[in-house]
Motif scaffolding. Structure first.
Motif, PDB file in Angstrom:
ATOM      1  N   ARG A 146       0.826  -1.204   0.000  1.00 22.05           N
ATOM      2  CA  ARG A 146       0.000   0.000   0.000  1.00 22.05           C
ATOM      3  C   ARG A 146       0.866   1.262   0.000  1.00 22.05           C
ATOM      4  N   LYS A 147       1.924   1.228   0.772  1.00 22.44           N
ATOM      5  CA  LYS A 147       2.834   2.362   0.820  1.00 22.44           C
ATOM      6  C   LYS A 147       3.511   2.565  -0.527  1.00 22.44           C
ATOM      7  N   ALA A 148       3.888   1.466  -1.180  1.00 19.29           N
ATOM      8  CA  ALA A 148       4.536   1.554  -2.493  1.00 19.29           C
ATOM      9  C   ALA A 148       3.576   2.119  -3.541  1.00 19.29           C
ATOM     10  N   MET A 149       2.309   1.678  -3.516  1.00 18.10           N
ATOM     11  CA  MET A 149       1.334   2.169  -4.490  1.00 18.10           C
ATOM     12  C   MET A 149       1.040   3.655  -4.269  1.00 18.10           C
ATOM     13  N   LYS A 150       0.894   4.066  -3.007  1.00 16.85           N
ATOM     14  CA  LYS A 150       0.600   5.466  -2.728  1.00 16.85           C
ATOM     15  C   LYS A 150       1.760   6.372  -3.125  1.00 16.85           C
ATOM     16  N   LYS A 151       2.996   5.894  -2.899  1.00 19.27           N
ATOM     17  CA  LYS A 151       4.166   6.682  -3.300  1.00 19.27           C
ATOM     18  C   LYS A 151       4.230   6.825  -4.818  1.00 19.27           C
ATOM     19  N   ALA A 152       3.895   5.764  -5.542  1.00 17.19           N
ATOM     20  CA  ALA A 152       3.884   5.828  -7.001  1.00 17.19           C
ATOM     21  C   ALA A 152       2.846   6.831  -7.492  1.00 17.19           C
ATOM     22  N   ILE A 153       1.695   6.869  -6.837  1.00 15.01           N
ATOM     23  CA  ILE A 153       0.657   7.824  -7.214  1.00 15.01           C
ATOM     24  C   ILE A 153       1.110   9.255  -6.942  1.00 15.01           C
ATOM     25  N   GLU A 154       1.812   9.472  -5.837  1.00 14.88           N
ATOM     26  CA  GLU A 154       2.335  10.807  -5.532  1.00 14.88           C
ATOM     27  C   GLU A 154       3.314  11.270  -6.606  1.00 14.88           C
ATOM     28  N   LEU A 155       4.180  10.374  -7.044  1.00 16.80           N
ATOM     29  CA  LEU A 155       5.146  10.728  -8.094  1.00 16.80           C
ATOM     30  C   LEU A 155       4.434  11.070  -9.403  1.00 16.80           C
ATOM     31  N   THR A 156       3.356  10.340  -9.695  1.00 18.47           N
ATOM     32  CA  THR A 156       2.611  10.599 -10.925  1.00 18.47           C
ATOM     33  C   THR A 156       1.874  11.928 -10.858  1.00 18.47           C
ATOM     34  N   GLU A 157       1.319  12.248  -9.700  1.00 19.34           N
ATOM     35  CA  GLU A 157       0.596  13.513  -9.549  1.00 19.34           C
ATOM     36  C   GLU A 157       1.530  14.700  -9.742  1.00 19.34           C
ATOM     37  N   GLN A 158       2.787  14.569  -9.353  1.00 20.25           N
ATOM     38  CA  GLN A 158       3.762  15.635  -9.551  1.00 20.25           C
ATOM     39  C   GLN A 158       4.077  15.845 -11.026  1.00 20.25           C
ATOM     40  N   ALA A 159       3.808  14.820 -11.845  1.00 24.34           N
ATOM     41  CA  ALA A 159       4.062  14.908 -13.287  1.00 24.34           C
ATOM     42  C   ALA A 159       2.850  15.412 -14.063  1.00 24.34           C
ATOM     43  N   ASN A 160       1.820  15.903 -13.350  1.00 26.46           N
ATOM     44  CA  ASN A 160       0.632  16.506 -13.978  1.00 26.46           C
ATOM     45  C   ASN A 160      -0.128  15.533 -14.875  1.00 26.46           C
ATOM     46  N   THR A 161      -0.543  14.415 -14.309  1.00 29.22           N
ATOM     47  CA  THR A 161      -1.411  13.489 -15.026  1.00 29.22           C
ATOM     48  C   THR A 161      -2.850  13.678 -14.546  1.00 29.22           C
ATOM     49  N   LYS A 162      -3.807  13.157 -15.327  1.00 30.82           N
ATOM     50  CA  LYS A 162      -5.216  13.334 -14.981  1.00 30.82           C
ATOM     51  C   LYS A 162      -5.788  12.186 -14.176  1.00 30.82           C
ATOM     52  N   GLY A 163      -5.076  11.074 -14.148  1.00 26.83           N
ATOM     53  CA  GLY A 163      -5.568   9.938 -13.376  1.00 26.83           C
ATOM     54  C   GLY A 163      -4.618   8.762 -13.479  1.00 26.83           C
ATOM     55  N   ILE A 164      -4.671   7.887 -12.482  1.00 31.59           N
ATOM     56  CA  ILE A 164      -3.819   6.693 -12.476  1.00 31.59           C
ATOM     57  C   ILE A 164      -4.521   5.576 -11.707  1.00 31.59           C
ATOM     58  N   ARG A 165      -4.326   4.361 -12.179  1.00 38.45           N
ATOM     59  CA  ARG A 165      -4.808   3.177 -11.459  1.00 38.45           C
ATOM     60  C   ARG A 165      -3.655   2.191 -11.360  1.00 38.45           C
ATOM     61  N   VAL A 166      -3.405   1.709 -10.152  1.00 36.76           N
ATOM     62  CA  VAL A 166      -2.331   0.748  -9.889  1.00 36.76           C
ATOM     63  C   VAL A 166      -2.949  -0.522  -9.329  1.00 36.76           C
ATOM     64  N   GLN A 167      -2.554  -1.663  -9.876  1.00 37.44           N
ATOM     65  CA  GLN A 167      -3.095  -2.951  -9.431  1.00 37.44           C
ATOM     66  C   GLN A 167      -1.969  -3.948  -9.211  1.00 37.44           C
ATOM     67  N   ILE A 168      -2.039  -4.661  -8.112  1.00 38.99           N
ATOM     68  CA  ILE A 168      -1.063  -5.708  -7.792  1.00 38.99           C
ATOM     69  C   ILE A 168      -1.831  -6.992  -7.518  1.00 38.99           C
ATOM     70  N   ALA A 169      -1.393  -8.088  -8.125  1.00 36.93           N
ATOM     71  CA  ALA A 169      -2.068  -9.380  -7.965  1.00 36.93           C
ATOM     72  C   ALA A 169      -1.055 -10.455  -7.614  1.00 36.93           C
ATOM     73  N   GLY A 170      -1.472 -11.397  -6.765  1.00 38.44           N
ATOM     74  CA  GLY A 170      -0.599 -12.501  -6.378  1.00 38.44           C
ATOM     75  C   GLY A 170      -0.607 -12.695  -4.873  1.00 38.44           C
ATOM     76  N   ARG A 171       0.413 -13.367  -4.363  1.00 40.25           N
ATOM     77  CA  ARG A 171       0.535 -13.600  -2.925  1.00 40.25           C
ATOM     78  C   ARG A 171       1.143 -12.359  -2.274  1.00 40.25           C
ATOM     79  N   ILE A 172       0.333 -11.358  -2.112  1.00 38.87           N
ATOM     80  CA  ILE A 172       0.793 -10.072  -1.587  1.00 38.87           C
ATOM     81  C   ILE A 172       1.139 -10.222  -0.103  1.00 38.87           C
ATOM     82  N   ASP A 173       2.290  -9.650   0.258  1.00 38.09           N
ATOM     83  CA  ASP A 173       2.793  -9.709   1.642  1.00 38.09           C
ATOM     84  C   ASP A 173       2.992 -11.142   2.126  1.00 38.09           C
ATOM     85  N   GLY A 174       3.167 -12.072   1.191  1.00 41.69           N
ATOM     86  CA  GLY A 174       3.443 -13.463   1.559  1.00 41.69           C
ATOM     87  C   GLY A 174       2.240 -14.241   2.043  1.00 41.69           C
TER      88      GLY A 174
END
Length: 222
Positions: A146-174
Protein backbone atom coordinates in the motif's frame (compact mmCIF):
# COMPACT_ATOMS: atom_id res chain seq x y z
CA UNK A 1 -14.84 -3.70 -22.80
CA UNK A 2 -12.26 -1.43 -21.19
CA UNK A 3 -11.23 -4.19 -18.78
CA UNK A 4 -11.14 -7.09 -21.23
CA UNK A 5 -8.53 -6.02 -23.80
CA UNK A 6 -5.14 -4.35 -23.82
CA UNK A 7 -5.65 -0.55 -23.53
CA UNK A 8 -2.82 0.11 -25.99
CA UNK A 9 -4.09 -2.25 -28.68
CA UNK A 10 -7.60 -0.87 -28.20
CA UNK A 11 -6.33 2.60 -29.16
CA UNK A 12 -4.07 1.74 -32.10
CA UNK A 13 -4.61 4.25 -34.87
CA UNK A 14 -6.05 6.91 -32.57
CA UNK A 15 -3.78 7.79 -29.64
CA UNK A 16 -1.33 4.87 -29.88
CA UNK A 17 1.01 3.60 -32.59
CA UNK A 18 2.91 0.35 -33.11
CA UNK A 19 6.38 -0.11 -31.62
CA UNK A 20 7.43 -1.89 -34.82
CA UNK A 21 6.82 -0.24 -38.20
CA UNK A 22 7.51 -2.42 -41.24
CA UNK A 23 5.86 -4.54 -43.92
CA UNK A 24 6.70 -8.18 -44.65
CA UNK A 25 5.32 -11.04 -46.68
CA UNK A 26 3.40 -13.67 -44.65
CA UNK A 27 6.25 -16.20 -44.89
CA UNK A 28 8.76 -13.72 -43.44
CA UNK A 29 6.51 -12.14 -40.84
CA UNK A 30 7.56 -14.39 -37.94
CA UNK A 31 11.22 -13.98 -38.90
CA UNK A 32 10.96 -10.19 -38.72
CA UNK A 33 9.04 -10.38 -35.43
CA UNK A 34 11.75 -12.54 -33.84
CA UNK A 35 14.43 -10.21 -35.15
CA UNK A 36 12.73 -7.24 -33.46
CA UNK A 37 12.65 -9.07 -30.12
CA UNK A 38 16.33 -9.98 -30.40
CA UNK A 39 17.29 -6.40 -31.27
CA UNK A 40 15.43 -5.02 -28.25
CA UNK A 41 16.98 -7.57 -25.89
CA UNK A 42 20.46 -6.92 -27.28
CA UNK A 43 20.14 -3.14 -26.83
CA UNK A 44 18.84 -3.42 -23.26
CA UNK A 45 21.55 -5.88 -22.21
CA UNK A 46 24.29 -3.84 -23.87
CA UNK A 47 23.29 -0.55 -22.23
CA UNK A 48 22.84 -2.23 -18.85
CA UNK A 49 26.31 -3.75 -19.06
CA UNK A 50 28.35 -1.04 -20.79
CA UNK A 51 26.64 2.11 -19.52
CA UNK A 52 26.13 0.59 -16.04
CA UNK A 53 22.48 1.65 -15.87
CA UNK A 54 20.56 -0.61 -13.51
CA UNK A 55 17.58 1.57 -12.59
CA UNK A 56 14.61 1.71 -14.97
CA UNK A 57 14.32 5.44 -14.19
CA UNK A 58 17.68 5.85 -15.90
CA UNK A 59 17.18 3.01 -18.34
CA UNK A 60 15.11 2.27 -21.43
CA UNK A 61 11.34 2.48 -21.42
CA UNK A 62 10.52 1.87 -25.09
CA UNK A 63 12.32 0.89 -28.29
CA UNK A 64 10.68 1.63 -31.64
CA UNK A 65 11.94 -0.15 -34.76
CA UNK A 66 11.24 1.07 -38.29
CA UNK A 67 12.50 -1.12 -41.12
CA UNK A 68 13.07 0.21 -44.61
CA UNK A 69 14.76 -1.32 -47.64
CA UNK A 70 18.26 -0.06 -46.86
CA UNK A 71 18.08 1.10 -43.24
CA UNK A 72 16.76 0.00 -39.85
CA UNK A 73 15.84 3.05 -37.76
CA UNK A 74 15.74 2.51 -34.01
CA UNK A 75 14.40 5.05 -31.52
CA UNK A 76 15.42 4.50 -27.91
CA UNK A 77 13.25 6.30 -25.36
CA UNK A 78 15.04 6.89 -22.07
CA UNK A 79 15.33 9.26 -19.12
CA UNK A 80 19.00 8.51 -18.48
CA UNK A 81 21.37 11.51 -18.48
CA UNK A 82 24.23 9.09 -19.22
CA UNK A 83 22.93 8.55 -22.73
CA UNK A 84 22.92 12.30 -23.43
CA UNK A 85 26.12 13.40 -21.72
CA UNK A 86 28.38 14.89 -24.36
CA UNK A 87 32.08 14.15 -24.18
CA UNK A 88 34.36 16.86 -25.60
CA UNK A 89 33.26 17.33 -29.22
CA UNK A 90 31.25 14.10 -29.45
CA UNK A 91 27.60 14.44 -30.38
CA UNK A 92 26.67 11.41 -28.28
CA UNK A 93 28.48 8.94 -26.00
CA UNK A 94 31.07 6.62 -27.49
CA UNK A 95 29.11 3.60 -26.22
CA UNK A 96 26.15 4.45 -28.47
CA UNK A 97 28.38 4.55 -31.54
CA UNK A 98 29.86 1.23 -30.49
CA UNK A 99 26.36 -0.20 -30.01
CA UNK A 100 25.44 0.80 -33.56
CA UNK A 101 28.49 -0.98 -34.96
CA UNK A 102 27.87 -4.08 -32.85
CA UNK A 103 24.27 -4.30 -34.04
CA UNK A 104 25.54 -4.27 -37.62
CA UNK A 105 27.88 -7.19 -36.87
CA UNK A 106 25.51 -9.16 -34.64
CA UNK A 107 22.59 -9.20 -37.09
CA UNK A 108 24.76 -9.17 -40.21
CA UNK A 109 22.68 -6.74 -42.25
CA UNK A 110 24.74 -6.45 -45.44
CA UNK A 111 22.25 -4.38 -47.42
CA UNK A 112 20.84 -2.44 -44.46
CA UNK A 113 22.42 -0.07 -41.99
CA UNK A 114 21.37 0.63 -38.43
CA UNK A 115 20.49 4.19 -37.45
CA UNK A 116 20.08 4.83 -33.71
CA UNK A 117 18.30 7.85 -32.24
CA UNK A 118 18.08 8.64 -28.53
CA UNK A 119 14.88 10.37 -27.41
CA UNK A 120 14.76 11.81 -23.92
CA UNK A 121 11.70 11.42 -21.68
CA UNK A 122 11.11 14.77 -20.03
CA UNK A 123 8.81 13.47 -17.29
CA UNK A 124 9.81 9.90 -16.36
CA UNK A 125 7.06 9.37 -13.80
CA UNK A 126 4.38 9.77 -16.46
CA UNK A 127 5.61 6.47 -17.86
CA UNK A 128 3.90 3.35 -16.42
CA UNK A 129 6.95 1.13 -17.00
CA UNK A 130 9.09 3.36 -14.79
CA UNK A 131 6.44 3.38 -12.07
CA UNK A 132 6.02 -0.41 -12.26
CA UNK A 133 9.76 -0.90 -11.81
CA UNK A 134 9.71 1.51 -8.87
CA UNK A 135 6.94 -0.50 -7.18
CA UNK A 136 8.77 -3.75 -7.96
CA UNK A 137 11.92 -2.50 -6.23
CA UNK A 138 9.87 -1.48 -3.20
CA UNK A 139 8.20 -4.89 -2.98
CA UNK A 140 11.56 -6.68 -3.23
CA UNK A 141 12.78 -4.59 -0.30
CA UNK A 142 9.81 -5.74 1.85
CA UNK A 143 8.06 -2.36 1.72
CA UNK A 144 4.30 -2.48 2.30
CA UNK A 145 2.44 -2.75 -1.00
CA UNK A 146 0.00 0.00 0.00
CA UNK A 147 2.83 2.36 0.82
CA UNK A 148 4.54 1.55 -2.49
CA UNK A 149 1.33 2.17 -4.49
CA UNK A 150 0.60 5.47 -2.73
CA UNK A 151 4.17 6.68 -3.30
CA UNK A 152 3.88 5.83 -7.00
CA UNK A 153 0.66 7.82 -7.21
CA UNK A 154 2.34 10.81 -5.53
CA UNK A 155 5.15 10.73 -8.09
CA UNK A 156 2.61 10.60 -10.93
CA UNK A 157 0.60 13.51 -9.55
CA UNK A 158 3.76 15.63 -9.55
CA UNK A 159 4.06 14.91 -13.29
CA UNK A 160 0.63 16.51 -13.98
CA UNK A 161 -1.41 13.49 -15.03
CA UNK A 162 -5.22 13.33 -14.98
CA UNK A 163 -5.57 9.94 -13.38
CA UNK A 164 -3.82 6.69 -12.48
CA UNK A 165 -4.81 3.18 -11.46
CA UNK A 166 -2.33 0.75 -9.89
CA UNK A 167 -3.10 -2.95 -9.43
CA UNK A 168 -1.06 -5.71 -7.79
CA UNK A 169 -2.07 -9.38 -7.97
CA UNK A 170 -0.60 -12.50 -6.38
CA UNK A 171 0.54 -13.60 -2.93
CA UNK A 172 0.79 -10.07 -1.59
CA UNK A 173 2.79 -9.71 1.64
CA UNK A 174 3.44 -13.46 1.56
CA UNK A 175 -0.17 -14.45 2.26
CA UNK A 176 -1.17 -18.03 1.47
CA UNK A 177 -4.16 -17.01 -0.67
CA UNK A 178 -3.53 -14.88 -3.73
CA UNK A 179 -5.62 -11.75 -4.13
CA UNK A 180 -5.89 -8.55 -6.14
CA UNK A 181 -5.38 -5.11 -4.62
CA UNK A 182 -5.78 -1.86 -6.52
CA UNK A 183 -5.96 1.87 -5.95
CA UNK A 184 -7.07 4.72 -8.21
CA UNK A 185 -6.61 8.45 -8.17
CA UNK A 186 -8.39 10.77 -10.61
CA UNK A 187 -10.12 9.60 -13.81
CA UNK A 188 -9.12 6.59 -15.91
CA UNK A 189 -11.74 6.30 -18.73
CA UNK A 190 -10.75 2.95 -20.24
CA UNK A 191 -13.77 2.74 -22.57
CA UNK A 192 -13.07 6.08 -24.27
CA UNK A 193 -10.87 5.49 -27.32
CA UNK A 194 -9.90 9.17 -27.66
CA UNK A 195 -8.55 9.22 -24.09
CA UNK A 196 -4.76 8.99 -24.17
CA UNK A 197 -4.01 6.19 -21.71
CA UNK A 198 -0.61 4.60 -21.23
CA UNK A 199 -0.44 1.07 -19.80
CA UNK A 200 2.02 -1.60 -18.78
CA UNK A 201 1.94 -5.08 -17.25
CA UNK A 202 5.05 -5.92 -15.24
CA UNK A 203 5.89 -9.20 -13.41
CA UNK A 204 8.09 -9.08 -10.30
CA UNK A 205 9.67 -12.09 -8.61
CA UNK A 206 9.62 -12.00 -4.80
CA UNK A 207 10.45 -14.59 -2.13
CA UNK A 208 6.72 -15.40 -1.88
CA UNK A 209 6.25 -15.89 -5.62
CA UNK A 210 5.58 -13.83 -8.71
CA UNK A 211 3.41 -10.74 -8.40
CA UNK A 212 1.77 -9.00 -11.35
CA UNK A 213 1.79 -5.20 -11.47
CA UNK A 214 -0.54 -3.35 -13.85
CA UNK A 215 -0.60 0.43 -14.23
CA UNK A 216 -2.96 2.64 -16.24
CA UNK A 217 -2.15 6.36 -16.59
CA UNK A 218 -4.58 8.89 -18.06
CA UNK A 219 -2.33 11.46 -19.69
CA UNK A 220 -4.46 13.67 -21.90
CA UNK A 221 -8.04 14.59 -22.71
CA UNK A 222 -10.71 12.92 -24.78
Amino acid sequence: MGQKINPLGFRLGTTQSHYSLWFAQPKKYSENLQEDAKIRDYIKNYIKKKMKIYSIVEGITRIEIQKQIDVIKIKIYTASPKLFKEKLNEKRPREIEELQRNLQKEFYCVNRKFNLAIIRIAKPYRNPTILAEFIADQLKNRVSFRKAMKKAIELTEQANTKGIRVQIAGRIDGKEIARVEWIREGRVPLQTIQAKIDYCSYPVRTISGILGIKIWIFIDGE
